[in-house]
Enzyme design. Structure first.
Site, PDB file in Angstrom:
ATOM      1  N   ASP A  17      -1.490  -1.451  -3.974  1.00 41.88           N
ATOM      2  CA  ASP A  17      -2.113  -0.073  -4.667  1.00 41.88           C
ATOM      3  C   ASP A  17      -1.117  -0.978  -5.947  1.00 41.88           C
ATOM      4  O   ASP A  17      -0.087  -1.494  -5.999  1.00 41.88           O
ATOM      5  CB  ASP A  17      -2.277   1.448  -5.107  1.00 41.88           C
ATOM      6  CG  ASP A  17      -1.447   1.593  -4.201  1.00 41.88           C
ATOM      7  OD1 ASP A  17      -0.589   1.751  -4.131  1.00 41.88           O
ATOM      8  OD2 ASP A  17      -2.079   2.266  -2.616  1.00 41.88           O
ATOM      9  N   ASP A  37       0.595  -1.422   0.229  1.00 43.50           N
ATOM     10  CA  ASP A  37      -0.028   0.305   0.295  1.00 43.50           C
ATOM     11  C   ASP A  37       0.269   1.328  -0.139  1.00 43.50           C
ATOM     12  O   ASP A  37       1.682   1.225   1.008  1.00 43.50           O
ATOM     13  CB  ASP A  37      -0.975  -0.265   1.476  1.00 43.50           C
ATOM     14  CG  ASP A  37      -2.052   1.416   1.670  1.00 43.50           C
ATOM     15  OD1 ASP A  37      -2.249   1.868   0.387  1.00 43.50           O
ATOM     16  OD2 ASP A  37      -2.052   1.428   2.630  1.00 43.50           O
ATOM     17  N   GLU A  57      -7.242 -20.815 -16.244  1.00 43.18           N
ATOM     18  CA  GLU A  57      -8.101 -21.674 -14.958  1.00 43.18           C
ATOM     19  C   GLU A  57      -9.163 -22.827 -15.720  1.00 43.18           C
ATOM     20  O   GLU A  57     -10.292 -22.633 -15.865  1.00 43.18           O
ATOM     21  CB  GLU A  57      -8.669 -20.523 -13.729  1.00 43.18           C
ATOM     22  CG  GLU A  57      -9.364 -21.160 -12.803  1.00 43.18           C
ATOM     23  CD  GLU A  57      -9.989 -20.701 -11.764  1.00 43.18           C
ATOM     24  OE1 GLU A  57      -9.922 -20.473 -10.793  1.00 43.18           O
ATOM     25  OE2 GLU A  57     -10.618 -19.970 -12.612  1.00 43.18           O
ATOM     26  N   HIS A 114      -3.981 -17.268  -4.584  1.00 37.20           N
ATOM     27  CA  HIS A 114      -5.188 -16.548  -3.701  1.00 37.20           C
ATOM     28  C   HIS A 114      -6.435 -17.706  -3.216  1.00 37.20           C
ATOM     29  O   HIS A 114      -6.956 -16.799  -2.853  1.00 37.20           O
ATOM     30  CB  HIS A 114      -5.658 -15.272  -4.830  1.00 37.20           C
ATOM     31  CG  HIS A 114      -6.968 -15.209  -6.302  1.00 37.20           C
ATOM     32  ND1 HIS A 114      -5.572 -16.133  -7.129  1.00 37.20           N
ATOM     33  CD2 HIS A 114      -7.596 -15.077  -6.598  1.00 37.20           C
ATOM     34  CE1 HIS A 114      -6.334 -16.459  -8.076  1.00 37.20           C
ATOM     35  NE2 HIS A 114      -7.908 -15.869  -7.381  1.00 37.20           N
ATOM     36  N   ASP A 115      -6.670 -18.581  -4.506  1.00 37.78           N
ATOM     37  CA  ASP A 115      -7.563 -19.503  -4.587  1.00 37.78           C
ATOM     38  C   ASP A 115      -7.499 -20.321  -3.248  1.00 37.78           C
ATOM     39  O   ASP A 115      -8.459 -21.093  -2.628  1.00 37.78           O
ATOM     40  CB  ASP A 115      -9.074 -19.550  -5.506  1.00 37.78           C
ATOM     41  CG  ASP A 115      -9.189 -18.589  -5.881  1.00 37.78           C
ATOM     42  OD1 ASP A 115      -9.622 -17.794  -5.607  1.00 37.78           O
ATOM     43  OD2 ASP A 115      -9.248 -18.614  -7.502  1.00 37.78           O
ATOM     44  N   ASP A 127      -4.081   3.635   2.792  1.00 39.32           N
ATOM     45  CA  ASP A 127      -5.246   3.475   3.304  1.00 39.32           C
ATOM     46  C   ASP A 127      -6.152   2.333   3.448  1.00 39.32           C
ATOM     47  O   ASP A 127      -6.767   1.703   2.991  1.00 39.32           O
ATOM     48  CB  ASP A 127      -6.043   3.900   1.535  1.00 39.32           C
ATOM     49  CG  ASP A 127      -5.856   3.150   0.266  1.00 39.32           C
ATOM     50  OD1 ASP A 127      -4.873   1.847   0.542  1.00 39.32           O
ATOM     51  OD2 ASP A 127      -6.544   3.327  -0.821  1.00 39.32           O
ATOM     52  N   ASP A 167      -9.552 -16.510 -16.127  1.00 41.86           N
ATOM     53  CA  ASP A 167     -10.475 -16.574 -14.915  1.00 41.86           C
ATOM     54  C   ASP A 167     -12.058 -17.835 -15.410  1.00 41.86           C
ATOM     55  O   ASP A 167     -12.179 -17.618 -16.149  1.00 41.86           O
ATOM     56  CB  ASP A 167     -10.827 -15.190 -14.308  1.00 41.86           C
ATOM     57  CG  ASP A 167     -11.313 -16.316 -12.786  1.00 41.86           C
ATOM     58  OD1 ASP A 167     -11.048 -16.787 -11.931  1.00 41.86           O
ATOM     59  OD2 ASP A 167     -13.289 -15.342 -12.822  1.00 41.86           O
ATOM     60  N   ASP A 203      -5.602 -10.313 -15.572  1.00 41.60           N
ATOM     61  CA  ASP A 203      -6.338 -11.852 -15.316  1.00 41.60           C
ATOM     62  C   ASP A 203      -6.794 -11.093 -16.303  1.00 41.60           C
ATOM     63  O   ASP A 203      -7.632  -9.634 -16.069  1.00 41.60           O
ATOM     64  CB  ASP A 203      -6.807 -11.845 -14.182  1.00 41.60           C
ATOM     65  CG  ASP A 203      -7.038 -13.218 -13.531  1.00 41.60           C
ATOM     66  OD1 ASP A 203      -7.857 -13.487 -13.747  1.00 41.60           O
ATOM     67  OD2 ASP A 203      -6.234 -12.985 -12.653  1.00 41.60           O
TER      68      ASP A 203
HETATM   69  C1  GLC Z   1     -11.944 -17.571  -9.964  1.00 40.81           C
HETATM   70  C2  GLC Z   1     -11.230 -16.692  -9.448  1.00 40.81           C
HETATM   71  C3  GLC Z   1     -11.632 -16.477  -8.156  1.00 40.81           C
HETATM   72  C4  GLC Z   1     -13.032 -16.049  -7.971  1.00 40.81           C
HETATM   73  C5  GLC Z   1     -13.676 -16.993  -9.304  1.00 40.81           C
HETATM   74  C6  GLC Z   1     -15.030 -16.285  -9.311  1.00 40.81           C
HETATM   75  O1  GLC Z   1     -11.470 -19.335  -9.884  1.00 40.81           O
HETATM   76  O2  GLC Z   1      -9.841 -17.663  -9.029  1.00 40.81           O
HETATM   77  O3  GLC Z   1     -11.086 -15.962  -7.155  1.00 40.81           O
HETATM   78  O4  GLC Z   1     -13.615 -15.898  -6.962  1.00 40.81           O
HETATM   79  O5  GLC Z   1     -13.290 -17.538 -10.242  1.00 40.81           O
HETATM   80  O6  GLC Z   1     -14.348 -15.284 -10.675  1.00 40.81           O
HETATM   81 CA    CA Z   2      -3.817   1.750  -1.455  1.00 38.29          CA
END
Ligand code: GLC
Ligand code: CA
Length: 581
Positions: free
Chosen positions: A48, A40, A278, A353-354, A44, A219, A117
């Protein structure tokens, strides 16, 4: 600029003429940044673009070739940017288009490529397209989404990943119709069966590619095509045809491959870029259909098979009390290696991240083992025959935060599941325990830069709590420690880069039945490397068919290795790479 026709079908100058189809993206190491949690710059509490700019030299110091950003487009953030309300803008919280241009330039100046993405299975319900589409049945944007008029009765059940109770059809009063949303109600699915929508998507892809971005992570791209007759799908049908899983059904849309080929023809093949889909719901039987070079679709995709190991079936992401077996893990990754031995190319990851933090899920995050098991897992990722994707924070061995209080969670998935459990009168505490291992927010906590306030992530209040172990696990202290996870990771990357055998060489699983040691050989021409990974917290043995000389050790996450007559004795989580020739 990187505009050049058909470049991604043309092999680069080869380092080894025996291996066909050598390309830069097969040789690349990808670093995934979750911008909200990276750095950051303005206090905030939200990471970013300017924050990433501040860390460009750090990213360069890792030796990675490509960076992938989770979505940075304007979004109401019901799912942290995976609900896009404008595909050609920048989320104001993250910065401006000028910031983006500077960031892209900064990456390119450092010889690092950028993958964006691409979230086009669904948009946000706050996207202008959806506002128009939902305003009346006659609106020209109506067919950008999937609708079921209420006069036809209730739509056939479809499952939603986030809105557990309602299913994937949401009733909308204005036009007395239901719209489809595989994810949250704020994420209506786009109608790819409509050629006009497809052209819109191709247009927005060109917008970013013409700016100079180097590829896309797509995605849930496997879900884009739908059978718009919406036949009744029963659980029995799923059990018989799709291993009981909606995700597998969703990944079999009738025109999926037509659309990917059209996208390749009209967009991807016009640029020298890389693509990774994905592959939610994509089974190994379907794998090469996505990435066989001759079919001209995608370069790679992420399979999910590895992520289910050790979990109970069902949506609640609960760990199997019996734990998981290394033999299952080895079998699975070997199978996924073999499927791409001749055609196509794989990707490999253990965290994103998932998923929870890889050290907590696949290694051991207890203080005495966290560093050494992180190094072991990186050894795995960087010595397999696939393009490695490393999730930011894993290079310093960040672990799960393991929230005790549901109020600490930010993720729609966890929060909605909790509500559903509560409604059903289930034992929420029990599930909370399980989520300490599996919930997505475990990997979304702020990057731990140093041992200062908020781990140096922000001067404000972070949007999600910082892991309390930041005084031990942080970038600044590891940077100056030659034995740190960070410096081991940097060394491994350099090693992979200078040894094409690790990219292109054959892979052979050894000692299949060993429940502690994952052993494999990589070979190319007359070279052969042996990789030994102890996945357990105990000492382990590996019996070698040929003599091992300690002088041939190339990589070791301990300072020594015990070698007997025909045996190698590995310490807990020890990882070694040995030259066999
Ligand atoms: C993919 C993303 C995930 C998101 C989902 C819906 O699996 O990696 O983070 O919640 O798609 O977009
Ligand atoms: Ca920020």
């Amino acid at each position: 600029m990187n505009f050049s026709a058909n470049q991604n079908q043309t092999p680069n100058p080869t380092t080894n003429p025996q291996s066909p189809n050598q390309t830069w993206w097969k040789e690349a190491v990808v670093y995934q940044i979750y911008p909200r949690s990276f750095k950051d710059s303005n206090g905030d509490g939200v990471g970013d673009l300017q924050g990433i700019i501040e860390k460009l030299d750090y990213i360069k110091s890792l030796g990675v070739d490509v960076v992938w950003f989770n979505p940075i487009y304007p979004s109401p953030n019901c799912d942290n940017g995976y609900d896009v309300s404008d595909y050609e803008g920048i989320m104001p919280e993250f910065g401006t288009m000028q910031d983006f241009d500077r960031l892209l330039k900064g990456l390119h100046q450092r010889n690092i490529k950028l993958m964006m993405d691409l979230v086009v299975n669904h948009s946000s319900d706050e996207h202008e397209w959806f506002k128009q589409a939902s305003s009346s049945k006659e609106n020209p944007y109506r067919d950008y989404y999937h609708w079921w008029p209420a006069e036809k009765g209730k739509p056939p059940y479809r499952d939603s990943f986030f809105d557990i109770e309602e299913g994937a059809w949401k009733y909308d009063e204005k036009t007395d119709s239901y719209f489809l949303h595989y994810f949250a109600t704020k994420q209506p699915d786009l109608n790819w069966e409509n050629p006009v929508l497809r052209e819109e998507v191709f247009k927005l892809m060109r917008f970013w590619l013409d700016k100079g971005v180097d590829g896309f992570r797509m995605d849930v791209i496997s879900y884009i095509s739908k059978d718009i007759n919406f036949p009744e799908i029963t659980q029995e049908y799923l059990d018989q045809n799709d291993k009981g899983r909606w995700g597998i059904y969703y990944a079999k849309g009738p025109h999926l491959h037509d659309y990917l080929q059209q996208m390749n023809r009209e967009v991807l093949s016009q640029y020298d870029i890389m693509t990774v889909g994905e592959g939610s719901g994509v089974t190994i039987e379907e794998a090469t259909n996505f990435v066989d070079e001759d079919r001209k679709e995608l370069d790679m995709f992420f399979h999910f098979d590895g992520m289910y190991i050790g979990l109970l079936p069902g949506k609640y992401k609960q760990p199997d009390p019996a734990g998981w077996k290394l033999t299952d893990f080895k079998k699975l990754y070997s199978k996924w290696n073999d499927i791409f031995a001749e055609k196509g190319w794989g990707s490999i990851y253990l965290g994103n991240h998932d998923q929870p933090r890889m050290v907590s899920r696949w290694g051991n995050d207890a203080p005495e083992f966290a560093a050494v098991s992180s190094k072991m897992l990186h050894t795995f990722l960087l010595t397999m025959r696939a393009t490695p994707y490393i999730y930011a924070g894993d290079e310093i061995g960040m672990g799960n935060i393991k929230f005790d209080d549901i109020h600490d969670y930010r993720d729609i998935e966890t929060l909605n599941m909790y509500q559903k459990l509560q409604k059903d009168g289930e034992d929420t505490q029990k599930y909370m325990e399980g989520w300490k291992l599996t919930a997505r927010d475990n990997s979304r906590t702020p990057f731990q830069w140093n041992d200062q306030e908020n781990a140096g992530f922000t001067t404000g209040k972070p949007w999600i709590k910082v892991n309390t172990n930041f005084n031990v696990v942080n970038e600044a202290s590891q940077d100056v420690d030659p034995n740190s996870v960070l410096n081991y990771f940097r060394k491994l990357i350099q090693f992979r880069k200078s040894h094409p055998i690790l990219v292109y060489g054959d892979y052979q699983l050894l000692d299949e039945a060993n429940e502690q040691v994952y052993a494999y050989a990589r070979s190319l021409d007359d070279q052969k490397l042996l990789v030994l990974l102890n996945f357990s917290a105990q000492e382990a043995e590996y019996t070698s068919l040929q003599p091992i000389h300690t002088s041939a050790i190339l990589i070791n996450n301990y300072s020594d290795l015990k070698v007997g007559q025909e045996k190698v004795f590995l310490k807990p989580y020890q990882a070694v790479m040995i030259n066999l020739k």
